[in-house]
Design a protein around this motif. Sequence first.
Motif, mmCIF file in Angstrom:
data_model
loop_
_atom_site.group_PDB
_atom_site.id
_atom_site.type_symbol
_atom_site.label_atom_id
_atom_site.label_comp_id
_atom_site.label_asym_id
_atom_site.label_seq_id
_atom_site.Cartn_x
_atom_site.Cartn_y
_atom_site.Cartn_z
ATOM 1 N N SER A 71 0.836 -1.208 0.000
ATOM 2 C CA SER A 71 0.000 0.000 0.000
ATOM 3 C C SER A 71 0.868 1.255 0.000
ATOM 4 C CB SER A 71 -0.944 0.011 1.195
ATOM 5 O OG SER A 71 -0.217 0.041 2.408
ATOM 6 N N ALA A 72 2.071 1.152 0.519
ATOM 7 C CA ALA A 72 2.988 2.299 0.526
ATOM 8 C C ALA A 72 3.358 2.739 -0.884
ATOM 9 C CB ALA A 72 4.240 1.964 1.322
ATOM 10 N N LEU A 73 3.097 1.883 -1.866
ATOM 11 C CA LEU A 73 3.373 2.237 -3.266
ATOM 12 C C LEU A 73 2.254 3.077 -3.871
ATOM 13 C CD1 LEU A 73 4.717 -1.241 -4.475
ATOM 14 C CD2 LEU A 73 6.066 0.769 -3.792
ATOM 15 N N ILE A 74 1.151 3.243 -3.148
ATOM 16 C CA ILE A 74 0.031 4.059 -3.625
ATOM 17 C C ILE A 74 0.411 5.521 -3.455
ATOM 18 C CG2 ILE A 74 -2.404 4.659 -3.297
ATOM 19 C CD1 ILE A 74 -2.760 1.792 -2.105
ATOM 20 N N THR A 75 0.319 6.258 -4.534
ATOM 21 C CA THR A 75 0.653 7.679 -4.496
ATOM 22 C C THR A 75 -0.435 8.465 -5.206
ATOM 23 O OG1 THR A 75 1.923 7.545 -6.554
ATOM 24 C CG2 THR A 75 3.157 7.259 -4.491
ATOM 25 N N GLY A 76 -0.422 9.757 -4.986
ATOM 26 C CA GLY A 76 -1.375 10.623 -5.665
ATOM 27 C C GLY A 76 -2.169 11.449 -4.677
ATOM 28 N N VAL A 77 -3.100 12.201 -5.225
ATOM 29 C CA VAL A 77 -3.869 13.147 -4.428
ATOM 30 C C VAL A 77 -5.279 12.609 -4.206
ATOM 31 C CG1 VAL A 77 -4.790 15.497 -4.361
ATOM 32 C CG2 VAL A 77 -2.529 15.076 -5.329
ATOM 33 N N ILE A 78 -5.721 12.705 -2.971
ATOM 34 C CA ILE A 78 -7.100 12.374 -2.615
ATOM 35 C C ILE A 78 -7.558 13.436 -1.620
ATOM 36 C CG2 ILE A 78 -6.544 10.729 -0.778
ATOM 37 C CD1 ILE A 78 -9.319 10.048 -3.199
ATOM 38 N N CYS A 79 -8.695 14.024 -1.880
ATOM 39 C CA CYS A 79 -9.229 15.089 -1.014
ATOM 40 C C CYS A 79 -8.219 16.217 -0.820
ATOM 41 C CB CYS A 79 -9.688 14.527 0.325
ATOM 42 S SG CYS A 79 -11.030 13.347 0.174
ATOM 43 N N GLY A 80 -7.483 16.520 -1.869
ATOM 44 C CA GLY A 80 -6.544 17.635 -1.840
ATOM 45 C C GLY A 80 -5.222 17.377 -1.147
#
Length: 117
Positions: A71-80
Motif C-alpha cells: 500500500s505504501a506504493l500508492i501515491t497521488g492526491v485524494i481530497c486535496g
Amino acid sequence: MKKPRIYTINFATVYPLYVQKVEKKGRTEAELLQIIEWLTGYDQSALIQQMERQVDMETLIDEAPSFNANSALITGVICGKRVEEIEDSMTQNIRYLDKVVDELAKGKKLEKIMREA
C-alpha cells in the motif's frame, strides 16, 4: 482528543457509494471487491460481516486481516492531499482505500491498482 470525522464514518454507508462510483464508470462490484481484498485482506463474506456489524472506517482498517505492505506504493492526491505525505497512519490507510477506489473508477487496470514491489 476528538477523533477525526473520517474515522467515525460507517463503512456500511460508504460501501454503496463506492459501488455506485465504480459502476457509473463502467466497472463492476466484483472488481471493487478484488481491490478491497488486495488492500485489506477482507474477502466478500468478511466485508459483509463488517457492514452488518456497522463498523466505522477506523474499525474496518484496524481489524483488517492483512493490510497490504505494498500500500505504501500508492501515491497521488485524494481530497486535496498527497496520500504518501499523510502522517497519521490510520488516516493514510483510509485514504489509500479511497485512492484505489478512485483509480478503479477512472479506468486504471487492476494490475496497476494492485501494486507489487
